[in-house]
Design a protein around this motif. Structure first.
Motif: not given
Ligand SMILES: C[S@@+](CC[C@H](N)C(=O)[O-])C[C@H]1O[C@@H](n2cnc3c(N)ncnc32)[C@H](O)[C@@H]1O
Length: 248
Positions: A6-10, A16-27, A32-34, A37-41
């Motif tokens: 799901d690309s929607s995210m409150p 934006i680029f900085s929330t898309n650069k990952t090898l994880l396959r699940s957005k 919404q989780y990594v 929960t932990t990084v941006l806060p």
């Protein structure tokens, strides 16, 4: 590469680029989780402001993502690094992460061919009160590193290096940095899985530039894996981060 989910995210700026650069396959898992929960806060306000400015810059995809910057801050603190080198500054997002993590008397020698990019981020570094730790040097990295090497006092004097510049030159920087970083010190290489292209076949439909970089990154990974001077650890954070610890 973030695909699916799901690309929607409150709360988190999702397109934006900085929330898309990952090898994880699940957005959902990454954003919404990594990130949520932990990084941006836990991202310092000055870094958040610089990340948003950088995301709106035409070359914004060059910046390290927030989870990688968090890793870099943690590495600096865990190793107690006081003097570091950064190769490839751009607007200074990873540089600000470094400067914030270093102790007050710490120093980071930051090298980039393009001082105009750095000027965009410098006000954020100043506002964060850490500009006194940053020694920015404009120019080609191999030249600036050779200048450092010319002063014997710099040899083995650095605790950590972070390399995030022209991927085809990493092998050369590795040889220079191994002489600047002390035994027991850490060398961190970014983009070492180049968005997963390292495993694509030669006829894969990617640009010639990506083929060229993927080949260089494959060579680097093979030589680091066989390099008896370092202990190596490959992470799948962002589009690949390799941590080396100098052992001889
Ligand atoms: C991926 S960006 C760095 C991103 C930065 N570490 C961050 O997290 O925001 C790569 C940078 O390397 C710089 N660069 C490219 N080739 C270089 C070279 N040969 N010497 C020094 N800097 C170089 C570019 O100007 C660019 O700013």
């Amino acid at each position: 590469m973030a695909t699916g989910g799901d690309s929607s995210m409150p709360n988190v700026q999702s397109n934006i680029f900085s929330t898309n650069k990952t090898l994880l396959r699940s957005k959902t898992l990454y954003k919404q989780y990594v990130l949520e929960t932990t990084v941006l806060p836990n991202e310092p306000e000055s870094m958040r402001e610089l990340r948003i400015l950088t995301d709106n810059h035409e070359m914004g995809d060059m910046a390290s993502p927030a989870d990688e910057a968090q890793l870099l801050r943690m590495l600096i603190k865990l190793t107690g690094a006081k003097t570091t080198i950064e190769v490839g500054v751009y607007t200074g997002y990873s540089l600000l992460a470094t400067a914030l993590a270093l102790p007050d008397a710490g120093k980071v020698v930051a090298i980039d061919t393009n001082p105009e990019y750095y000027e965009l981020g410098r006000p954020f570094i100043e506002k964060a009160g850490v500009a006194h730790k940053v020694d920015f040097r404009a120019g080609l990295a191999h030249e600036r590193l050779n200048e450092l090497l010319a002063d014997e006092a710099n040899q083995g004097a650095f605790d950590l290096a972070f390399v995030d510049a022209d991927k085809t030159s990493y092998g050369r920087y590795h040889e220079q940095l191994l002489r600047l970083v002390r035994v027991g010190g850490v060398l961190v290489y970014d983009n070492t899985l180049w968005f997963g292209t390292v495993v694509l076949p030669p006829d894969a439909p990617i640009s010639e530039e990506d083929h060229r970089i993927a080949a260089a990154v494959r060579d680097l990974n093979a030589s680091l894996a066989a390099d008896g001077r370092v202990e190596v650890c490959q992470l799948t954070v962002a589009d690949g981060v390799t941590i080396c610890r100098r052992i001889v």
